[in-house]
Write a protein that holds these residues in place. Structure first.
Motif, PDB file in Angstrom:
ATOM      1  N   PRO A 172       0.606  -1.038   0.323  1.00 31.61           N
ATOM      2  CA  PRO A 172      -0.344  -0.040   0.180  1.00 31.61           C
ATOM      3  C   PRO A 172       0.518   1.454  -0.177  1.00 31.61           C
ATOM      4  O   PRO A 172       1.930   1.307   0.564  1.00 31.61           O
ATOM      5  N   GLU A 173       0.707   2.456  -0.400  1.00 33.44           N
ATOM      6  CA  GLU A 173       0.868   3.726  -0.368  1.00 33.44           C
ATOM      7  C   GLU A 173       0.983   4.138   1.063  1.00 33.44           C
ATOM      8  O   GLU A 173       0.187   4.282   1.465  1.00 33.44           O
ATOM      9  N   GLY A 174       2.276   4.178   1.089  1.00 31.10           N
ATOM     10  CA  GLY A 174       2.959   5.415   2.265  1.00 31.10           C
ATOM     11  C   GLY A 174       3.148   4.748   3.499  1.00 31.10           C
ATOM     12  O   GLY A 174       2.183   4.322   4.873  1.00 31.10           O
ATOM     13  N   ALA A 175       2.591   2.745   3.015  1.00 32.91           N
ATOM     14  CA  ALA A 175       3.419   2.218   4.300  1.00 32.91           C
ATOM     15  C   ALA A 175       4.650   2.756   5.175  1.00 32.91           C
ATOM     16  O   ALA A 175       5.363   3.005   5.364  1.00 32.91           O
ATOM     17  N   VAL A 176       4.158   2.166   6.484  1.00 36.23           N
ATOM     18  CA  VAL A 176       4.717   2.535   7.460  1.00 36.23           C
ATOM     19  C   VAL A 176       6.199   1.702   8.308  1.00 36.23           C
ATOM     20  O   VAL A 176       6.002   0.606   7.983  1.00 36.23           O
ATOM     21  N   GLU A 177       7.041   2.024   7.738  1.00 38.38           N
ATOM     22  CA  GLU A 177       8.275   1.579   8.387  1.00 38.38           C
ATOM     23  C   GLU A 177       8.911   1.715  10.007  1.00 38.38           C
ATOM     24  O   GLU A 177       8.993   3.373  10.227  1.00 38.38           O
TER      25      GLU A 177
END
Length: 325
Positions: free
Chosen positions: A119-124
């Motif tokens: 998904p766009e903007g996946a949290v790392e």
């Protein structure tokens, strides 16, 4: 019923995904195996000491007759063991995910990539931060589970209903929270907090139950939880893609990920559908010599106006006319 079937299909699709990719199937076995050994030791110890715990918890039965005391404490020991077993089913996934967080995180990423992309903007997050988030989220889910498990444990002493209806409700509760726990990997990637996850799952209870209840029943079979765990994580990832609008519903629902889902905007990286072929439109008609600007408009001079020179005037041609003699 449609969501119920979709949840079951996601569970099957997850198992098929890992079985057709043997490397990832083996990748997810080790954390589940370690967790199984820990839980087997706890349940075995509880089986040995269940009678002592029942005697400690029911001092009021000391003065009863031997038959009444034995039945009461025997029922208590059985219900205690079943309650701990239900908690074990729910928390098995949480502990396995906590132990094997890097393994299942990578497995879930591969599932999303195979289905169209992350998904766009996946949290790392750093590993320590992911482990801390997983621990706090699991404790929250456990506390919510106890809210239902403790009353069900007490209701289990009701004759007939306690041996029929209450166990069914218990497995529904276990299946729901098991599905909530397994979706945590893909939900954390999207930055969705645990309370919001719970709200989303409540909005589609049938989807969660269709996925979690069969898995909870399967986890009761000795040693079956270990080989099912990798596929459960893969299936939960597919379920999250449906729930957040980043994937296609298993049952082909057109409303999966419909507008209004606040997380549907983080769509996947799947290639867009080809646009419809461009249809050539005919050019607009050119106004003719008698085109009227309106339905009743008349040419200048009125409907009987003659062109300059009279009705028999000739337009100038290539051979000019000689003047009359």
């Amino acid at each position: 019923m449609r969501d119920l079937g979709a949840g079951l299909r996601y569970l099957g699709q997850g198992q098929r995904w890992v079985l057709t990719r043997g490397r990832w199937f083996g990748f997810g076995l080790l954390p589940a195996l370690i967790t199984l050994v820990l839980y087997a030791a706890v349940l075995t110890a509880l089986g040995f000491y269940a009678d002592d715990i029942a005697a400690w918890a029911t001092p009021f039965a000391d003065d009863w007759g031997s038959v009444g005391r034995m039945l009461t404490r025997g029922a208590f020991a059985v219900m205690l063991w079943l309650a701990v077993l239900m908690l074990a089913v729910v928390t098995f996934a949480a502990v396995a995910l906590l132990i094997g967080d890097p393994f299942y995180e990578k497995l879930s990423e591969k599932v999303e990539e195979s289905e169209g992309g992350l998904p766009e903007g996946a949290v790392e997050q750093p590993l320590w931060r992911e482990l801390w988030t997983s621990l706090t989220d699991s404790l929250y889910v456990l506390s919510r589970t106890l809210v239902f498990t403790v009353p069900l444990f007490a209701l289990g002493f009701i004759p007939v209903a306690g041996q029929t209806v209450i166990p069914v409700l218990g497995f529904c509760v276990s299946g729901f929270f098991l599905a909530l726990e397994l979706t945590s990997v893909a939900m954390q990637r999207r930055g969705i907090p645990v309370r919001e996850r719970l709200r989303m799952m409540r909005g589609r209870k049938a989807l969660a139950l269709g996925f979690g209840v069969p898995l909870a029943l399967a986890f009761l079979v000795p040693l079956l939880a270990v080989p099912l765990m990798p596929g459960a994580v893969a299936g939960a990832t597919l379920l999250v893609r449906d729930l957040t609008g980043t994937g296609t519903a298993a049952d082909g629902d057109a409303d999966a990920g419909a507008p209004g889902n606040r997380y549907g905007a983080q769509g996947s990286q799947a290639p867009p559908r080809p646009a419809a072929p461009h249809v050539q439109q005919p050019p607009p008609a050119q106004p003719g010599p008698y085109a009227q600007p309106g339905p009743y408009a008349q040419p200048p001079g009125g409907p009987y106006a003659q062109p300059p020179g009279g009705p028999y005037a000739q337009p100038p041609g290539p051979y000019p006319q000689q003047p009359p003699r």
